[in-house]
Design a protein around this motif. Structure first.
Motif, PDB file in Angstrom:
ATOM      1  N   ASN A   1       0.764  -1.353  -0.049  1.00 22.07           N
ATOM      2  CA  ASN A   1       0.046   0.045  -0.058  1.00 22.07           C
ATOM      3  C   ASN A   1       0.826   1.285   0.049  1.00 22.07           C
ATOM      4  O   ASN A   1       0.313   2.317  -0.523  1.00 22.07           O
ATOM      5  N   THR A   2       2.213   1.198   0.608  1.00 19.30           N
ATOM      6  CA  THR A   2       2.947   2.271   0.614  1.00 19.30           C
ATOM      7  C   THR A   2       4.088   2.027   0.447  1.00 19.30           C
ATOM      8  O   THR A   2       5.092   1.862   1.484  1.00 19.30           O
ATOM      9  N   PRO A   3       4.634   1.650  -0.729  1.00 15.16           N
ATOM     10  CA  PRO A   3       5.939   1.175  -1.027  1.00 15.16           C
ATOM     11  C   PRO A   3       7.136   1.928  -0.556  1.00 15.16           C
ATOM     12  O   PRO A   3       8.167   1.382  -0.131  1.00 15.16           O
ATOM     13  N   ALA A   4       7.046   3.342  -0.602  1.00 12.93           N
ATOM     14  CA  ALA A   4       8.252   4.060  -0.381  1.00 12.93           C
ATOM     15  C   ALA A   4       8.485   4.001   1.196  1.00 12.93           C
ATOM     16  O   ALA A   4       9.715   3.946   1.508  1.00 12.93           O
ATOM     17  N   LEU A   5       7.313   3.817   2.034  1.00 10.51           N
ATOM     18  CA  LEU A   5       7.577   3.575   3.590  1.00 10.51           C
ATOM     19  C   LEU A   5       8.414   2.166   3.891  1.00 10.51           C
ATOM     20  O   LEU A   5       9.390   2.183   4.685  1.00 10.51           O
ATOM     21  N   ALA A   6       7.987   1.027   2.865  1.00  5.12           N
ATOM     22  CA  ALA A   6       8.589  -0.006   3.191  1.00  5.12           C
ATOM     23  C   ALA A   6      10.037  -0.018   2.668  1.00  5.12           C
ATOM     24  O   ALA A   6      10.812  -0.496   3.129  1.00  5.12           O
ATOM     25  N   ASP A   7      10.530   0.848   1.656  1.00  2.00           N
ATOM     26  CA  ASP A   7      11.769   0.994   1.109  1.00  2.00           C
ATOM     27  C   ASP A   7      12.477   1.722   2.056  1.00  2.00           C
ATOM     28  O   ASP A   7      13.703   1.532   2.117  1.00  2.00           O
ATOM     29  N   GLN A   8      11.840   2.602   3.042  1.00  2.00           N
ATOM     30  CA  GLN A   8      12.757   3.232   3.845  1.00  2.00           C
ATOM     31  C   GLN A   8      13.020   2.739   5.106  1.00  2.00           C
ATOM     32  O   GLN A   8      13.672   3.260   6.101  1.00  2.00           O
TER      33      GLN A   8
ATOM     34  N   GLY B   1      17.374  -1.929   6.570  1.00  3.23           N
ATOM     35  CA  GLY B   1      17.681  -3.106   6.166  1.00  3.23           C
ATOM     36  C   GLY B   1      16.750  -3.632   4.946  1.00  3.23           C
ATOM     37  O   GLY B   1      16.955  -4.765   4.592  1.00  3.23           O
ATOM     38  N   SER B   2      15.977  -2.525   4.358  1.00  2.54           N
ATOM     39  CA  SER B   2      15.005  -3.007   3.362  1.00  2.54           C
ATOM     40  C   SER B   2      16.055  -3.378   2.004  1.00  2.54           C
ATOM     41  O   SER B   2      17.126  -3.092   1.943  1.00  2.54           O
ATOM     42  N   ASP B   3      15.427  -4.413   1.235  1.00  6.06           N
ATOM     43  CA  ASP B   3      16.295  -4.627  -0.100  1.00  6.06           C
ATOM     44  C   ASP B   3      16.609  -3.466  -0.777  1.00  6.06           C
ATOM     45  O   ASP B   3      17.631  -3.345  -1.278  1.00  6.06           O
ATOM     46  N   PHE B   4      15.680  -2.296  -0.942  1.00  2.32           N
ATOM     47  CA  PHE B   4      16.081  -1.357  -1.715  1.00  2.32           C
ATOM     48  C   PHE B   4      17.160  -0.567  -1.147  1.00  2.32           C
ATOM     49  O   PHE B   4      18.184  -0.159  -1.841  1.00  2.32           O
ATOM     50  N   LEU B   5      17.245  -0.317   0.119  1.00  2.91           N
ATOM     51  CA  LEU B   5      18.587   0.234   0.891  1.00  2.91           C
ATOM     52  C   LEU B   5      19.750  -0.460   0.666  1.00  2.91           C
ATOM     53  O   LEU B   5      21.030   0.002   0.630  1.00  2.91           O
ATOM     54  N   ARG B   6      19.715  -1.659   0.817  1.00  5.21           N
ATOM     55  CA  ARG B   6      21.028  -2.930   0.561  1.00  5.21           C
ATOM     56  C   ARG B   6      21.340  -2.347  -0.799  1.00  5.21           C
ATOM     57  O   ARG B   6      22.503  -2.467  -1.074  1.00  5.21           O
ATOM     58  N   ARG B   7      20.473  -2.417  -1.630  1.00  6.96           N
ATOM     59  CA  ARG B   7      21.023  -2.165  -3.186  1.00  6.96           C
ATOM     60  C   ARG B   7      21.313  -0.779  -3.469  1.00  6.96           C
ATOM     61  O   ARG B   7      22.669  -0.380  -3.995  1.00  6.96           O
ATOM     62  N   LEU B   8      20.963   0.371  -2.701  1.00  2.22           N
ATOM     63  CA  LEU B   8      21.244   1.584  -2.880  1.00  2.22           C
ATOM     64  C   LEU B   8      22.685   1.930  -2.311  1.00  2.22           C
ATOM     65  O   LEU B   8      23.691   2.409  -2.749  1.00  2.22           O
ATOM     66  N   ASN B   9      23.041   1.310  -1.112  1.00  2.00           N
ATOM     67  CA  ASN B   9      24.228   1.606  -0.310  1.00  2.00           C
ATOM     68  C   ASN B   9      25.323   0.577  -0.641  1.00  2.00           C
ATOM     69  O   ASN B   9      26.445   0.465  -0.010  1.00  2.00           O
ATOM     70  N   ALA B  10      25.076  -0.657  -1.541  1.00  2.00           N
ATOM     71  CA  ALA B  10      26.084  -1.431  -1.576  1.00  2.00           C
ATOM     72  C   ALA B  10      27.189  -1.112  -2.511  1.00  2.00           C
ATOM     73  O   ALA B  10      26.905  -0.212  -3.463  1.00  2.00           O
TER      74      ALA B  10
END
Length: 286
Positions: A184-191, A194-203
């Motif tokens: 319902n609120t993907p951006a909240l989950a992304d932030q 330890g989210s998958d998005f943040l792992r990819r961003l900061n790798a």
């Protein structure tokens, strides 16, 4: 906390905010500053400020409300200022920055291209609040933004996610809650830390070559926690704690981006380091 501190904290914040909103804009107007509002596509950058500034709102923000303080502050100082809406969800007006962060970065890419085409500038500077200070890093790293951006200034950015003061640790105890958040609120989950998005961003590191980074944080942030998670590491990074500049500035996550002229002064320093002046409590009147 002692009772008197509980009284002084909001009182000091109130006084600083009152001072910020009562300083006449004309006292800060620079020679040759544009006279129309921001998002003026006829604005041409000056020799003093050759790069347009793109403002990126935070989660639940929009291109107007998030920047009623900072956009005029920069505009009267001679900058061409632009802001976008991104991360819109169908059926949700006004409150944006809720869609998948990766998709929002594509919207930022397209907006920057539009600004550069209109202004004739080769590069832009980006200033973002909260998610808006983190999301551009995806654009810089994966979407060619590093060739078009000189500096990224993050105000209370969610660079390494948030644990919401430990609240996100409770999600596993509520079956389906994490999936509901993501759907319902993907951006909240992304932030979430330890989210998958943040792992990819900061790798591979926090920064990319050729871009200057500034992070402006407040120790009273109650949204992006712990507040030190906002900091970046790498070449060309400057991390700033608001209370090191003005110990009585008690701005929290929202106020630092909306009305805090001490933070705004430091933004201006980051955009034009050659003309930077010390940021102090007195900067609220500058």
């Amino acid at each position: 906390m002692l009772p008197w501190k509980r009284v002084l904290r909001p009182l000091a914040a109130l006084l600083l905010t009152a001072a910020a909103v009562t300083v006449p804009a004309s006292t800060a107007r620079a020679a040759g500053a544009p006279s129309s509002g921001w998002n003026d596509y006829s604005c041409k950058p000056s020799a003093a400020h050759p790069r347009p500034v793109v403002l990126v709102h935070g989660t639940l923000g929009n291109s107007v409300d998030n920047w009623l303080g900072l956009a005029p502050y920069l505009q009267v100082r001679g900058y061409c200022v632009f802001s976008l809406d991104y991360g819109q969800l169908e059926g949700v007006p006004f409150f944006h920055g809720l869609g998948p962060v990766e998709k929002s970065a594509h919207q930022l890419r397209d907006f920057v291209d539009r600004v550069l085409t209109a202004t004739g500038a080769a590069e832009t500077d980006i200033v973002g609040h909260s998610q808006g200070g983190m999301m551009p890093r995806w654009y810089l790293r994966f979407l060619g933004g590093a060739d078009k951006v000189n500096a990224l200034v993050g105000i209370a950015p969610s660079n390494h996610g948030t644990d919401l003061n430990g609240f996100t640790a409770l999600l596993p105890y509520f079956p389906g809650a994490a999936d509901l958040l993501s759907k319902n609120t993907p951006a909240l989950a992304d932030q979430v830390t330890g989210s998958d998005f943040l792992r990819r961003l900061n790798a591979g590191g926090d920064t990319v070559p050729g871009v200057r980074y500034t992070v402006i944080a407040t120790r009273y942030d109650e949204v992006v926690t712990p507040w030190r998670s906002q900091y970046l590491t790498g070449p060309g990074v400057r991390n700033v704690l608001l209370q090191d500049l003005c110990p009585v500035d008690l701005s929290e996550h929202v106020v630092i981006g909306l009305t805090d002229r001490i933070a705004f002064h430091e933004v201006a320093n980051a955009l034009d380091p050659a003309r930077a002046t010390p940021t102090t409590c007195a900067s609220v009147f500058s």
